[in-house]
Motif scaffolding. Structure first.
Motif, mmCIF file in Angstrom:
data_model
loop_
_atom_site.group_PDB
_atom_site.id
_atom_site.type_symbol
_atom_site.label_atom_id
_atom_site.label_comp_id
_atom_site.label_asym_id
_atom_site.label_seq_id
_atom_site.Cartn_x
_atom_site.Cartn_y
_atom_site.Cartn_z
ATOM 1 N N GLU A 230 0.902 -1.342 0.038
ATOM 2 C CA GLU A 230 0.038 -0.163 -0.049
ATOM 3 C C GLU A 230 0.896 1.099 -0.050
ATOM 4 O OE1 GLU A 230 -3.414 0.502 -0.132
ATOM 5 O OE2 GLU A 230 -3.449 -1.448 -0.936
ATOM 6 N N ILE A 231 1.887 1.178 0.814
ATOM 7 C CA ILE A 231 2.555 2.676 0.946
ATOM 8 C C ILE A 231 3.464 2.681 -0.392
ATOM 9 C CG2 ILE A 231 3.024 2.386 3.392
ATOM 10 C CD1 ILE A 231 5.963 1.449 2.765
ATOM 11 N N GLN A 232 3.693 1.662 -1.186
ATOM 12 C CA GLN A 232 4.414 1.948 -2.404
ATOM 13 C C GLN A 232 3.821 2.426 -3.427
ATOM 14 O OE1 GLN A 232 6.632 -1.779 -2.856
ATOM 15 N NE2 GLN A 232 8.133 -1.382 -1.537
ATOM 16 N N LYS A 233 2.407 2.444 -3.182
ATOM 17 C CA LYS A 233 1.516 2.982 -4.389
ATOM 18 C C LYS A 233 1.710 4.524 -4.490
ATOM 19 C CE LYS A 233 -2.385 -0.128 -3.757
ATOM 20 N NZ LYS A 233 -3.895 -0.311 -3.509
ATOM 21 N N ASN A 234 2.288 5.078 -3.396
ATOM 22 C CA ASN A 234 2.536 6.584 -3.326
ATOM 23 C C ASN A 234 4.268 6.647 -3.035
ATOM 24 O OD1 ASN A 234 -0.292 7.838 -3.516
ATOM 25 N ND2 ASN A 234 -0.241 7.202 -1.196
ATOM 26 N N TRP A 235 4.573 5.734 -2.490
ATOM 27 C CA TRP A 235 6.385 5.831 -2.278
ATOM 28 C C TRP A 235 7.050 4.684 -2.904
ATOM 29 C CZ3 TRP A 235 2.595 6.922 1.866
ATOM 30 C CH2 TRP A 235 2.313 8.161 1.937
ATOM 31 N N PRO A 236 7.210 4.461 -3.918
ATOM 32 C CA PRO A 236 7.695 3.229 -4.498
ATOM 33 C C PRO A 236 8.951 2.838 -4.101
ATOM 34 C CG PRO A 236 7.295 4.865 -6.295
ATOM 35 C CD PRO A 236 6.748 5.440 -5.254
ATOM 36 N N HIS A 237 9.754 3.831 -3.647
ATOM 37 C CA HIS A 237 10.939 3.603 -3.431
ATOM 38 C C HIS A 237 11.140 3.155 -1.656
ATOM 39 C CE1 HIS A 237 10.052 7.633 -2.421
ATOM 40 N NE2 HIS A 237 10.898 7.651 -1.376
ATOM 41 N N LEU A 238 10.160 3.038 -1.051
ATOM 42 C CA LEU A 238 10.181 2.669 0.404
ATOM 43 C C LEU A 238 9.849 1.131 0.812
ATOM 44 C CD1 LEU A 238 8.479 5.654 2.004
ATOM 45 C CD2 LEU A 238 11.018 5.345 1.717
ATOM 46 N N TRP A 239 10.663 0.604 1.830
ATOM 47 C CA TRP A 239 10.519 -0.883 1.945
ATOM 48 C C TRP A 239 10.703 -1.066 3.489
ATOM 49 C CZ3 TRP A 239 9.844 -3.810 -2.018
ATOM 50 C CH2 TRP A 239 10.213 -3.362 -3.382
ATOM 51 N N LEU A 240 10.033 -2.138 4.006
ATOM 52 C CA LEU A 240 10.029 -2.479 5.446
ATOM 53 C C LEU A 240 11.249 -3.047 5.826
ATOM 54 C CD1 LEU A 240 6.503 -4.061 6.033
ATOM 55 C CD2 LEU A 240 7.254 -1.868 6.637
ATOM 56 N N THR A 241 12.217 -3.597 5.185
ATOM 57 C CA THR A 241 13.508 -4.113 5.386
ATOM 58 C C THR A 241 14.526 -3.651 4.536
ATOM 59 O OG1 THR A 241 13.528 -5.950 3.627
ATOM 60 C CG2 THR A 241 12.430 -6.357 5.791
ATOM 61 N N LYS A 242 15.917 -3.693 4.825
ATOM 62 C CA LYS A 242 16.917 -3.135 4.276
ATOM 63 C C LYS A 242 17.114 -3.947 2.726
ATOM 64 C CE LYS A 242 20.355 -6.302 6.188
ATOM 65 N NZ LYS A 242 21.676 -6.509 6.791
ATOM 66 N N TYR A 243 16.430 -4.844 2.605
ATOM 67 C CA TYR A 243 16.720 -5.699 1.405
ATOM 68 C C TYR A 243 15.958 -5.107 0.068
ATOM 69 C CZ TYR A 243 18.040 -9.123 4.847
ATOM 70 O OH TYR A 243 18.462 -9.798 5.796
#
Length: 259
Positions: A230-243
């Protein structure tokens, strides 16, 4: 053990996060090692891991009831001015991993966003609740000592403000108690090992904690996977882990720490 300097003329509030250190403080209050504060308040971020509230209900609430100590859990939505972000144009409040500036040679994300969720979802929520309940003028005149569950080994996390209306106090630091000692203290009190308090979508989880959630609370893990999408719909460069890959397929393994 060192002594905690109690200031009864101020309103004393334990700001509980529901985790290890907060539970240790409550055990110390129940045992009479620490004085009884006026109230315990916890902000429900609406994303807290399921096992945290189960532990509070089954093991901590009964201790508070035995000594007549009020423990209030406030829904964040009643008092917070922002949820995931201030606006679609702003980055989300949690400190997600980012690949905005590229990736490391290992392929991992290059860093983390700054995090503001604790202030917006916990600190400000509790302050607004207390102002509403007791009255801003009354609290300004009396002053509030907010007891925070930070232990000696986490002393760098302390806020510097120690004066004014909202004064922070750190009972575990004043008693020279560490995080491992907090765990042992709760266990020695006859309670199960307390869970660490983190939202199910918190990017500060270690791989061990993601694996534990996946294997023991799969519904929370699935919610985290959905949240990431869901967050990547607005912020596609963000992730929950460093991977920097979807959580569901991330190469999480034992003994890896994020942050």
């Amino acid at each position: 053990m060192d002594k905690f300097n109690y200031t009864p003329e101020r309103l004393n509030v334990l700001s509980s996060g529901g985790g290890t250190q907060s539970n240790a403080i409550i055990c110390l209050i129940h045992a009479g090692v620490l004085p009884k504060p006026d109230i315990i308040v916890m902000s429900d971020t609406m994303r807290e891991a399921s096992n945290v509230f189960t532990y509070q209900r089954d093991h901590i609430a009964p201790l508070c009831d035995e000594i007549g100590l009020e423990y209030v859990i406030i829904p964040k939505s009643d008092y917070a001015t922002h949820d995931l972000s201030i606006s679609p144009a702003h980055a989300p409040l949690p400190g997600y991993f980012t690949e905005m500036n590229g990736r490391k040679k290992t392929g991992y994300c290059s860093g983390k966003q700054p995090a503001f969720c604790s202030d917006k979802w916990k600190k400000e929520v509790i302050q607004r609740y207390l102002n509403q309940r007791y009255g801003e003028k009354y609290l300004t005149r009396r002053g509030v000592d907010m007891w925070i569950g930070i232990s000696v080994d986490e002393a760098a996390r302390r806020a510097k403000t120690t004066k004014g209306k909202w004064r922070r106090r750190y009972p575990l630091i004043e008693l020279n108690i560490t995080q491992p000692q907090s765990v042992k203290l709760v266990e020695d009190y006859g309670l199960p090992t307390p869970p660490r308090s983190l939202c199910w979508m918190c990017p500060n989880r270690s791989d061990d904690m993601w694996l534990w959630m996946r294997d023991n609370v799969p519904e929370d893990f699935e919610r985290a996977c959905l949240h990431e999408r869901e967050i990547q719909k607005n912020w596609p460069h963000l992730w929950l882990t460093k991977y920097g890959v979807p959580l569901a397929t991330a190469p999480i393994s034992n003994g890896v720490t994020h942050g």
